[in-house]
Design a protein around this motif. Structure first.
Motif: not given
Ligand SMILES: Cc1ncc(COP(=O)(O)O)c(C=O)c1O
Lengths: 461, 512
Positions: B85, B360, B389, B438-439
């Motif tokens: 991230k 995520a 995730h 990932t976010e």
């Protein structure tokens, strides 16, 4: 949680809706539908939260403001770490996001920057230590020692005893003990000579009997004493095929001999002292692990190793992680070590530092530390304060202060009032404390004079 | 989009510079020089051959190298299991604070109250997230956390006089560090096969538990991105057998604030602050592998633990842990990394952290459903199950069809300026492509990645050789890993020796 928006989260509520629609879902909750209700956390988490970056910054700076740094108070603390100066150019390179926000170069073709730099780190470490190969870091010196002990047992499969000297730093002993406990490797302490502080060589030779796989000593040792009488011990070790492991203060290597030139098979230490990074309250550090090249032995090394290889373009060689079949991601329980994430950035930082420092800078920092320590020792002697061991040393020595246990705190405070971190207390008798003093190259004559003055005042009180 | 990675014929730094050039003038003492009386056998005779370069050229050299590196800030870096991230820049700035950089671990406690408070706060936060009341930041990375966790498990059994518990059980989907830490710790490893849903096979588990079971290690969601929904049954089976449960928290980014392993019966857990809590991966490290544990394992925690003395309103390092397992790091762990993780948590708070996990997970499922449509890729194990995730696609069909496998796909992706997924892991999926966006990626970024994935596989289908010859546009073409292992050139020193023998630079084989 509608309209939640935060700088660390990429999608907006609208994006989420669109993505969910494409997945044929109504809510993200559905993606968690397989989690049994019985195990879901239903309470409210007690966590700090600050509304903006500014407030986070204020909060953390406020916390840190309670610390007193070695830039405010003269530090005589060492013990395996060194108060160093990080040149601005080094920090500039460290701030390159290309370096710090990448991970292990699993795709070497797009990670030549990391690999090339790590290869240079390995190479510089080899030059410093007179070794042929180095890995691209262990967590720290202490875990490097644990790994080295385990490696000697992999090389000498028949034995189960590892010798180490009593003049090894206590924290490293602790980690060593822990690391060998699973391998059923017995560790045996070689005493030091009470007069000189050096390894008791007769005893060492006597202990090098059946089943000994490796022997470890530090140079200079934890007391700062230079181990200059180890030739015979090393000779016997070689005869008996016992692997010789030397732990060295990397900052000494501009003026002290490289372990590879006096018989060490494996050399370890911490690159922090050679400028990997500042003290950082003890971490991150950069465990050095290097050895003489031997095709078989090198395959027993722990950690990641960068090597050279060919590319499709004739004449264009490149870098890649090599000998990966020793590692946990391939070998699982047969791996030489469990290490995965290491201290790569600190290793790269070491390369930056050494490239800037050069051989001349390394020599000069070594000399400054040497001059400082020897001046301080003599000035202390002038006021009647002796060193515990009367041996040659580099930048560290044990001062015979004999501060009684119940006075220790008062002494610390007394020195603090004079803006001095007095050194590392060490008790030889279990009753009183002597102090291990290290002089970095940041200290000047006035700082040393102030130290002596403070001790004099303390003794007169 | 056209992509071309910067490419320099950058020499080794040892080939640069000339005697007499300086890159930095270190501070010098004003104490007068004196004769150096280090005994001759321990005195340096030949200075190390370090480069001699002026500052500007050092910076230029490494700047060139940095430009030959892909990183999180270059573009999507969906390296599964690694949680690549974004690394918030404020954290880097805060870590430069002089009152963090220049404090020595052996300073008097009264001079480090600030950092001790921060460590204490972080211990509490991580405990809160884990649902386990005790915490130490000492392990320098996840694997060190595992090692320590296993130490605690062993100490617990031994303390009860239970010396025969030598087995640690783990699913075959587990991360390589799990079995490696287990064996290094002196335990016997038992790996059990996953069932058709990619989860722990309860029957297989029951078959291996015994009075020798010391513990069970699992990551949940597991490395397939699948949540082990039978975790309560697993927990019961292990506990009934007298074993303890270890939670590999490397995949915590899926579940922050939603599940607390302590409440599922886990006794010990490690976090990877360099994954879940945004600290940089540094080209391989440093990380931070904080460990949380239950009451019954707390007597064995490593020394020291940071505690708060209410009466004196003071934080301190507690070394008084009589049954401690000792130390797992020379000092207190990677504190400057922990500080970054702490800053991240402070910036997001509970709601933010939970939202982070949810996004995520949404991103991973979005990518998975789109990539699954590609002919030649399949989602092995129950495709009905949502992933968390990360997800693992299998390129085995493509490999059978046209001989193009996961590694080839990776090389095609990096040709386009995107990072590859983790390939060939977990080992239970033969041509694994393990994707964890990932976010930090928005919808457009994911759509682009999916599009490139499709385009490249289409190209491979047209011409498999294109895939085998990839990557293109990167600083170098596909490296020959086998040659590296056969020839083992590992340092400048070894190069110099080859040079003396007339064997450097390397010769390309005729058929290369
Ligand atoms: C699932 C899992 N467990 C354990 C680890 C080990 O963590 P570390 O690399 O920090 O040692 C990793 C990451 O590499 C992982 O992905």
């Amino acid at each position: 949680m509608s309209n939640f928006s935060h700088p660390y989260i990429a999608n907006s509520e609208q994006d989420k809706k669109e993505m969910l629609a494409e997945l044929g879902l109504n809510s993200i909750d559905e993606l968690y539908s397989d989690i049994p209700d019985s195990i879901r956390f239903k309470g409210k988490l007690e966590l700090p939260h600050f509304q903006s970056e500014f407030e986070v910054k204020e909060h953390i700076e406020k916390l840190l403001s309670k610390n007193v740094s070695t830039r405010e108070c003269r530090s005589f603390l060492g013990g395996g770490l060194l108060d160093v100066y990080i040149p601005a150019a080094q920090d500039e390179l460290l701030r390159r996001t290309e370096f710090y926000s990448a991970y292990t170069p699993y795709q070497p073709e797009t990670s030549q920057g990391t690999l090339h730099t790590l290869f240079e780190y390995q190479s510089m470490i080899c030059e410093l230590l007179a070794m042929d190969t180095a890995n691209c870091s262990m967590y720290d010196w202490a875990t490097a020692l644990g790994e080295a002990a385990l490696m000697t047992a992999r090389i000498n499969k028949k034995g189960n005893k590892f010798l180490y000297t009593a003049a090894t730093a206590p924290n490293r002993k602790e980690v060593l003990k822990n690391y060998v406990s699973g391998a059923k490797l017995e560790i045996i302490e070689i005493p030091y000579d009470k007069e000189t502080g050096k390894m008791d060589k007769e005893k060492a030779i006597e202990l090098m009997g059946e089943g000994v796989v490796g022997i470890y000593f530090e140079n200079p040792n934890y007391f700062g004493v230079i181990e200059d009488e180890i030739e015979e011990v090393i000779k016997v070790a070689k005869e008996k095929k016992i692997v010789v492991v030397a732990g060295v203060d990397t900052s000494s290597l501009g003026i002290m001999e490289a372990p590879g030139n006096y018989g060490a098979d494996i050399a370890i230490g911490d690159a922090q002292s050679i400028g990997a990074g500042p003290l950082n309250y003890g971490g991150p550090l950069a465990g050095v692990f290097a050895m003489k090249f031997d095709k078989k032995w090198t395959r027993q090394m722990p950690g990641r190793i960068v090597g050279i290889t060919l590319t499709p373009k004739k004449g264009k060689w490149a870098f890649t992680n090599t000998l990966q079949t020793r590692e946990q991601h391939i070998k699982r329980f047969r791996a030489t070590s469990n290490i995965c994430t290491n201290e790569a950035l600190m290793a790269m930082s070491t390369a930056f530092h050494l490239a800037l420092l050069g051989p001349q800078g390394l020599k000069e920092t070594g000399e400054s530390m040497y001059y400082n320590a020897h001046y301080l020792k003599e000035e202390l002697e002038k006021i009647g304060v002796k060193t515990v061991f009367n041996s040659e040393f580099f930048n560290t020595f044990l001062v015979d202060l004999k501060i009684p246990k119940d006075k220790k705190e008062e002494f610390t405070k007394f020195m603090l009032e004079r803006k001095i971190f007095a050194g590392i207390p060490f008790s030889l008798d279990g009753e009183t404390y002597d102090y291990l003093i290290t002089t970095s190259y940041l200290l000047k004559k006035k700082d040393l004079d102030d130290y002596v003055k403070a001790i004099e005042e303390w003794r007169n009180e | 989009m056209t992509y071309k990675q910067a490419t320099y014929d950058e020499p080794l730094i040892f080939e640069l510079g000339k005697p007499g050039r300086r890159g930095h003038l270190p501070p010098k003492t004003d104490v007068p020089p004196r004769e150096i009386t280090i005994p001759s056998n321990m005195k340096r005779k030949e200075p190390p051959q370090l480069p001699e370069i002026h500052e500007g050229e050092v910076v230029r050299h490494y700047l060139h190298l940095s430009q030959m590196n892909y990183c999180v800030d270059t573009g999507i870096y969906p390296l599964g299991s690694c949680t690549m991230k974004y690394n918030p820049k404020i954290n880097e700035a805060l870590a430069r604070n002089e009152k963090l950089c220049y404090i020595h671990p052996y300073q008097p406690e009264e001079t480090v109250q600030g950092i001790l408070e921060l460590i204490y706060n972080l211990q509490k936060i991580l405990s809160e997230l884990a649902g386990l009341p005790y915490c130490t930041l000492q392990p320098a990375a996840g694997a060190a956390g595992e090692y320590l966790g296993l130490n605690l498990i062993r100490a617990y059994h031994h303390d009860r006089g239970d010396y025969d518990r030598i087995d640690i059980i783990t699913p075959d989907s587990s991360h390589g560090t799990n079995p490696a830490s287990t064996v290094m710790n002196g335990f016997n490893i038992i790996e059990i096969e996953s069932n058709k849903d990619g989860q722990v096979d309860l029957e297989a588990l029951k078959a291996v538990v015994s009075e020798k079971t010391a513990g069970f290690m699992i990551t949940n969601p597991n490395t397939l991105g699948i949540f082990e929904s039978q975790i309560e049954e697993i927990s019961k089976i292990i506990h009934d057998a007298g074993g303890l449960l270890y939670y590999d928290g490397a995949n915590f980014n899926a579940i922050v604030g939603m599940i607390r392993p302590g409440e599922m019966g886990f006794d010990v857990l490690h976090f990877n602050l360099h994954k879940t809590f945004s600290t940089p991966h540094g080209g391989g490290g440093p990380g931070s592998g904080a460990v949380c544990c239950s009451e019954r394992l707390s007597p064995y925690l490593p020394v020291p633990i940071v505690e708060f003395d209410k009466a004196n309103n003071r934080y301190f390092l507690n070394y008084d842990i009589p049954k401690t397992v000792g130390k797992i790091h020379g000092y207190y762990g990677n504190i400057a990394i922990a500080l970054r993780g702490y800053a991240y948590i402070c910036a997001l708070g509970a709601d933010g952290l939970i939202e982070t996990s949810r996004q995520a997970v949404l991103n991973a499922n979005y990518v998975m459903r789109k990539l699954e449509e590609i002919d030649g890729l399949v989602l092995k194990y129950n495709r009905e199950l949502p992933r968390k995730h990360e997800c693992v696609l299998d390129a085995t069909p493509l490999k059978h069809e046209i001989g193009v496998g996961a590694m080839d796909i990776a090389k095609m992706l990096i040709s386009r300026g995107y990072h590859a997924p983790t390939v060939l892991f977990p080992l239970i999926v033969h041509e694994a492509l393990m994707i964890e966006p990932t976010e930090n990626e928005n919808k457009e970024s994911l759509d682009r990645y999916i599009q490139v994935f499709k385009e490249e596989i289409a190209k491979a289908k047209e011409n498999p050789q294109y895939a085998h010859d990839a990557p293109y546009n990167t600083a170098v073409g596909r490296v020959d890993d086998a040659w590296a292992t056969r020839n083992l050139i590992l340092s400048w020193k070894m190069i110099k020796e080859l040079e003396k023998k007339g064997q450097w630079p390397p010769q390309w084989p005729e058929d290369h």
